[in-house]
Design an enzyme around this catalytic site. Structure first.
Site, short mmCIF file in Angstrom:
data_model
loop_
_atom_site.label_atom_id
_atom_site.label_comp_id
_atom_site.label_asym_id
_atom_site.label_seq_id
_atom_site.Cartn_x
_atom_site.Cartn_y
_atom_site.Cartn_z
N ASP A 1 0.82 -1.19 0.00
CA ASP A 1 0.00 0.00 0.00
C ASP A 1 0.87 1.26 0.00
OD1 ASP A 1 -1.47 2.18 1.95
OD2 ASP A 1 -2.90 1.13 0.66
N TYR B 1 4.77 -16.97 -6.80
CA TYR B 1 6.00 -16.76 -6.03
C TYR B 1 7.21 -16.62 -6.94
CZ TYR B 1 9.23 -17.27 -2.08
OH TYR B 1 10.20 -17.06 -1.14
N ALA C 1 7.33 -15.89 -10.12
CA ALA C 1 7.24 -14.70 -10.97
C ALA C 1 7.67 -13.46 -10.20
CB ALA C 1 5.81 -14.53 -11.48
N ALA C 2 7.19 -13.33 -8.96
CA ALA C 2 7.54 -12.17 -8.15
C ALA C 2 9.03 -12.14 -7.82
CB ALA C 2 6.70 -12.15 -6.87
N LYS C 3 9.58 -13.28 -7.42
CA LYS C 3 10.98 -13.30 -6.99
C LYS C 3 11.95 -13.17 -8.16
CE LYS C 3 10.44 -13.70 -2.51
NZ LYS C 3 10.79 -12.59 -1.61
#
Length: 228
Positions: free
Chosen positions: A61, A150, A152-154
């Site tokens: 956020d 996971y 993809a993000a890392k």
């Protein structure tokens, strides 16, 4: 004494990093999405004689990140640990992908570290260190499937922070990526290889020795360079 900020400090490795840094005499700013849901961290702060304080920050956020950074005042940070993370769904999702789950992973583990870095950038100077928690699952050498949100993000985090490292090198700010090991946490499970205490202690040693010549590199918790 170093000034240290840690996201995801309410449990697991983040909590143990907070504990060990405070015990060695550092000033610790523990950042957590819900302080009221982190009783162990709160107790640690209360017994720290002012060495550790708890601050609300939801890394997904924008307003929360800005408010959490502002709560620290103008203190110069020596080390910023981007630890906050979520597991996401492990099973393969070739159809019926849970996009809410996917989006949460991206918001917290890819966009989150960049949000936090940007908010704290005015407090970072020469020899400040940003240690980003990645994973062996982010590497092309990982020989298994699944874990789509996971990985993809890392994997995105690794390449993103290599770009950031290039852009901040002239300012002397060191950017690192670390695989913390398979750790016995809520996320890693009780059958994992190493304890949070071992992982945190090793990562602190790694961060202590990280130099500008190694900025943007990806290491294992034990100091070995991680193939990528």
């Amino acid at each position: 004494m170093a000034n240290v900020a840690i996201t995801g400090a309410g449990r697991g490795i983040g909590l143990e990093l907070a504990r060990q840094h405070a015990e060695r005499g550092d000033r610790v700013y523990a950042l957590v999405r819900r302080p009221e849901g982190a009783p162990e961290l709160t107790a640690l702060a209360e017994s720290s004689d002012g060495a550790l304080s708890v601050h609300r920050m939801d890394v997904s956020d924008n307003a929360s990140v800005a408010q959490g950074a502002a709560a620290l005042g103008e203190v110069r940070l020596d080390v910023l640990y981007n630890v906050a993370g979520v597991a996401g769904r492990a099973e393969a999702q070739l159809d019926g992908t849970d996009w809410e789950d996917f989006d949460e992973a991206i918001e917290i583990m890819l966009k989150g570290p960049l949000r936090v870095l940007g908010a704290f950038l005015p407090r970072l100077g020469e020899d400040s260190k940003i240690v980003n928690f990645s994973s062996q699952l982010a590497a092309s050498t990982w020989p298994y499937g699944g874990h789509y949100p996971y990985v993809a993000a890392k994997a995105g985090l690794n390449r993103l922070m290599r770009s950031v490292a290039i852009d901040l090198k002239d300012r002397g700010i060191i950017v690192g990526l670390v695989h913390p090991g398979w750790v016995q946490t809520d996320m890693g499970g009780s059958g994992a290889d190493i304890s949070p205490q071992e992982s945190a202690a090793s990562i602190i040693r790694l961060a202590d020795g990280w130099t500008i010549e190694e900025t943007g590199e990806f290491y294992k918790w034990n100091g070995e360079r991680h193939p990528w």
